[in-house]
Write an enzyme that holds these catalytic residues in place. Structure first.
Site, mmCIF file in Angstrom:
data_model
loop_
_atom_site.group_PDB
_atom_site.id
_atom_site.type_symbol
_atom_site.label_atom_id
_atom_site.label_comp_id
_atom_site.label_asym_id
_atom_site.label_seq_id
_atom_site.Cartn_x
_atom_site.Cartn_y
_atom_site.Cartn_z
ATOM 1 N N CYS A 75 1.638 9.864 7.398
ATOM 2 C CA CYS A 75 1.582 9.173 6.100
ATOM 3 C C CYS A 75 1.318 7.691 6.307
ATOM 4 O O CYS A 75 0.549 7.069 5.580
ATOM 5 C CB CYS A 75 2.857 9.398 5.303
ATOM 6 S SG CYS A 75 4.386 9.248 6.190
ATOM 7 N N VAL A 110 -1.935 5.687 4.783
ATOM 8 C CA VAL A 110 -1.808 4.691 3.723
ATOM 9 C C VAL A 110 -2.374 3.337 4.186
ATOM 10 O O VAL A 110 -2.987 2.609 3.408
ATOM 11 C CB VAL A 110 -0.344 4.563 3.251
ATOM 12 C CG1 VAL A 110 -0.173 3.412 2.288
ATOM 13 C CG2 VAL A 110 0.086 5.856 2.587
#
Lengths: 463, 458
Positions: free
Chosen positions: B106, B110
């Site tokens: 993640c 991002v």
């Protein structure tokens, strides 16, 4: 076999052999690209706070962070089991783009209504640190709405190693401290910090102190309760077992409430006795010391005959240990020595410079000391030193077994209490069972060794 | 521990309580371990990598090796390029894999790291030796689940490595999906028995069930080889088992190298194994050998022998979609009644499939994607069942429901060992499942029946 395993360049100074001079480098981040056995800040926070059994622990982030530490540690609770559930905001793409504050708020309100916890801890993960959710504001708002303490834990994984997370956890726990009534706490009172009640160890240790006449106000965090934390500042002394995780909280208690602390260990006979004596000495009451001595004599007398048996059978065997924190390593070196065994490899994930100095002192000449090691290095030394026993955690266990080496889990997945006097006997028993197990004779490497003791080290492998 | 779960099902808009899934990167790591000499690399904080390795180790009881970019606060602000470049340099210098399979997390997603660009630059700067390969896949943890991570890794591997030489070979590609090493071994045995030349990808047998030798191998002997991965582009067909895990890879290969894809369910249970054997038969234009016919016969024989104990038994299941679809079908085929089937993985297709399978026998079946074990538990409280099937976390539900018979099935299994030794795929696997089911029922009776009711013969 061992000749073609190298130490990662840049890691040479994190490996040190007693008798070689020089210093061991530590306290640095793992090299990018290494197969490190370390975890992250989030993991550190989570493992330290999770045993607080009547609190709600919610992980704010994608699902994985909540799953991988779901009930994996045997931190026993004598009452509530709420901490063994897994709560996650399970962040999805939408929330990553538009923010997860609303979802967190709704989740907290729902969970608090349903479970009626004493307090709630909200763990921030990497992504929350990045998308900029104002977790603090959400916690404050929910606190106001529900009337319970909702405490943010600043633990995005990228902030550092577990150590960073320990500190965040201590800060979070400290928010509860000082909010409870201490008027009933007696003059001979302590807290046990960094004792996580794995396999019920906190209960054993607590009993020793109670027999001495010392009140244990809070074990932090094993079998932990929110209300114990609230009033733990009323204790007169803090005994810190897992120093890596809890020294920060001990310092805060010292600074703000004037509760002094001492580092202790309950692994091994010597260290356990020393811890009891330290407490007795602190309170300066000769009666306490007398009772401590009685307990020590009594308990040691109870187990000595059987320990001697084990010692006879284990004498001269060689051990490698790779553990989380350094203080445990010290105790283990001593405990192994008490069993007649030699520690030939000692390593930790998160030791500090001062820890390693102490470790160097207590180890025998020739002992290899490693900081933040990896499977190849560990395997190399296990074979080079022809180790009989490996002490480590979940990631080391199958490596030891593949090498045909006995194993003892001294990490959070251990199933039997290894602390205190009885724990030493359990430890001896577990070590002996594994080291003397008939299975190792069937390991092809051992079979070859038995046939031809000198040929072994030339075995080729594709490492 | 779950004694406090109430039967009143509460509406939850926001959260997950006791999940029935985990995140994508662990699936990518497992798939990459099924490639010979491959180092999985986690591009993110070092906790992700440590967690995935620990979890896989707990399930397989094997050493699991993977590297990490060890993100710091700096990397999370300025990007992970420097970390990945250093990592690749270090990995090839020291651990010397044939290939590195990078998956994102993640955090790196991002931040927006452009992995192909970083790999290309590392190659140009000589950080990646000439004869070595680096591939990548995108596995943000906030999308899909561990199963889609597995699928993404498989599809990406093909995208990077499979080539068509223009000459079709008499080889069939077998994509087994996320099954155990023992299952992969069984799939190979069946394909071999059918007389087919095959390439299995990924193949974690002899990787995550390697023998004890007394030595540690960072790269165990097993795994699909790089040559095989390239050659898959020349095979005449792909049989992809488990749509969620294998379809994307099969379609990628079809698009890229014109290898026709046949997607079937995971060969768990009678019907799904029939479909697998039939797919092999058609693909190889062979007849089914007597040996396999007899295996099937023994399975059908055991079903009939024990059928009186299966009828109308209500079952609650949770786990991963591909597994659940085949298992639900199997339960229906032996006369049992799947009552609720839950997965944490999102996707409405799963729910439709379960409803289709149960349409004749239990149109009221509850099929839920993107749900969790807490919901399942609450539902069971209102609608008692006779059997629970799912991963290890189910044992707390079983305990809370007065030792409801419980069979461990799926990932992860943290407290038993059979899953890594014995297959559940194929006819032999189905026999084993039947044994487990009957054992669960009979053990309960033997324990709980009153003296006068205990039966010697069952």
């Amino acid at each position: 076999m061992t000749a073609n395993i190298h130490i990662l360049p840049g890691r040479e100074d994190q490996v040190w052999q007693k008798g070689s001079g020089g210093n061991l480098a530590c306290d640095r981040r793992s090299l990018a690209g290494s197969v490190t056995q370390r975890a992250c800040a989030f993991c550190g926070s989570r493992v330290v706070l999770y045993p607080i059994a009547d609190a709600l622990h919610i992980v704010h982030g994608p699902i994985g962070c909540a799953v991988y530490n779901w009930d994996i540690r045997g931190s026993l609770s004598s009452g509530p089991q709420l901490h063994r559930n897994s709560f996650s905001t399970d962040l999805q793409e939408k929330e990553v783009i538009f923010g997860g504050e609303k979802k967190l708020h709704a989740s907290l309100v729902e969970l608090i209504q349903y479970y009626q916890p004493k307090a709630a801890f909200v763990y921030s993960t990497c992504i929350v640190g990045l998308i900029g959710d104002d977790v603090q504001a959400v916690c404050k708002a929910v606190s106001r709405e529900t009337g319970i303490d909702v405490i943010p834990v600043e633990s995005p994984g990228f902030k550092g190693t577990k150590k960073t997370g320990y500190q965040a956890a201590c800060e979070a726990a400290f928010k509860l401290v000082g909010t409870g009534d201490t008027s009933q706490i007696g003059p001979y009172s302590i807290n046990l910090l960094g004792e996580f009640n794995i396999a019920g160890e906190a209960w054993m240790i607590k009993r020793y102190f109670e027999r001495m006449g010392i009140e244990v106000v809070a074990t932090i965090t094993g079998d932990g309760r929110v209300d114990d934390l609230r009033r733990c500042h009323g204790a007169k002394l803090n005994l810190v077992q897992c120093s890596g995780s809890m020294t920060h909280l001990a310092k805060r208690l010292d600074e703000d409430y004037g509760v002094p602390f001492q580092r202790v260990s309950f692994f091994g006979l010597e260290d356990t006795a020393r811890a009891l004596y330290a407490a007795a000495e602190f309170f300066g009451d000769p009666a306490l010391m007398e009772r401590a001595q009685e307990i020590v004599y009594e308990e040691i007398a109870k187990i000595t005959p059987r320990l001697k048996e084990y010692r006879k059978r284990l004498k001269g065997k060689k051990a490698a240990l790779y553990v989380g924190g350094a203080f445990k390593a010290f105790s283990l070196v001593l405990a192994l020595r008490a069993l007649g065994m030699k520690t030939v490899l000692a390593g930790t994930q998160t030791g500090s410079a001062e820890d390693y100095e102490q470790l160097k002192e207590i180890c025998d000449p020739g002992t290899v000391i490693v900081d933040d090691s990896n499977p190849l290095e560990l395997a190399k030394f296990v074979l080079e030193k022809d180790v009989d026993l490996f002490i480590g955690g979940v990631k080391e266990r199958p490596i030891a077994f593949k090498l045909g080496v006995a194993f003892c889990d001294h990490n959070h997945e251990r199933k039997i209490p290894l602390a205190g006097f009885e724990g030493m006997l359990n430890f001896a028993e577990e070590v002996a069972n594994s080291v003397l197990s008939p299975i190792w004779r069937f390991a092809p490497r051992r079979m070859a060794q038995a046939l031809n003791p000198k040929e072994d080290s030339h075995h080729e492998c594709n490492c | 521990m779950l004694e406090g779960t109430t039967s009143e099902i509460r509406e939850r808009k926001a959260l997950r309580v006791n999940p029935a899934k985990t995140c994508q990167p662990i699936g990518a790591m497992y798939a990459a371990l099924g490639i010979n000499g491959c180092m999985p690399h986690s591009h993110g904080s070092q906790g992700c990598c440590a967690y995935h390795r620990s979890q896989l180790t707990r399930h397989y009881k094997e050493p699991v090796v993977a590297t990490t970019s060890s993100f710091t606060e700096g990397a999370s602000v300025f990007g992970g390029m420097a970390n990945l470049t250093t990592a690749l340099d270090n990995i090839f210098t020291i651990y010397d894999p044939k290939m590195v399979a990078v998956h994102t997390t993640c955090l790196s997603e991002v931040i927006g790291d452009d992995i192909p660009m970083i790999i290309a630059k590392a190659k140009k700067d000589g950080k990646i030796p000439e004869d070595k390969i680096v591939i990548h896949t995108n596995t943000p943890s906030f999308v899909g689940s561990h199963v889609t991570g597995f699928s993404n890794q498989c599809a990406s591997t093909i995208k990077y490595l499979s080539k068509s030489s223009g000459e079709t070979k008499n080889v069939v590609n077998l994509f087994p999906g996320w099954v155990e090493p023992a299952d992969m071994r069984e799939i190979k045995r069946l394909a071999g028995a059918m007389g087919l030349d095959y390439i299995l990808f990924p193949d974690t047998s002899d990787v995550l069930d390697s023998p004890q030798t007394g030595y540690y191998k960072m790269y165990p002997d097993g795994g699909t080889t790089l040559e095989q991965l390239e050659a898959m582009g020349d095979s005449f067909q792909t049989i992809a088992m488990g749509p969620l895990c294998s379809q994307a890879a099969a379609e990628q290969l079809e698009k890229q190298c014109n290898v026709p894809a046949k997607v079937i369910d995971l060969p768990i249970g009678l019907k799904a194994t029939d479909a697998f054997i039939d797919a092999l038969r058609v693909a190889g234009d062979v007849s089914v050998p007597e040996e396999i016919d007899k295996e099937r016969g023994r399975l059908v024989d055991m079903i009939s022998d024990m059928s009186q104990y299966f009828h109308q038994k209500k079952v609650a299941l949770f786990g991963d979609p591909d597994h659940l679809i085949s298992m639900t079908q199997f339960l229906v085929d032996v006369g049992m009644t799947p009552a609720i089937v839950v997965t944490g993985t999102p996707g409405k297709k799963f729910e439709r499939r379960i409803h289709e399978i149960c349409a004749d026998t239990n149109p009221d079946v509850v099929a839920l994607a993107f749900s969790d074990i807490h919901y399942l538990h609450q539902w069971i409280k209102q609608n008692p069942v006779d059997l629970l099937m799912g991963n290890t976390y189910g044992k707390f539900v079983a305990r809370a429901e007065k030792n409801l018979p419980f069979i461990r099935f799926g990932f992860p299994i943290l407290d038993r060992v059979g899953h890594r030794a014995f297959p559940t795929v194929g006819y032999a696997g189905a026999l084993r499942l039947l044994e487990k089911i009957t054992d669960a029922f009979f053990d309960l009776r033997d324990r709980n029946d009153s003296d006068e009711n205990v039966e010697l013969v069952l």
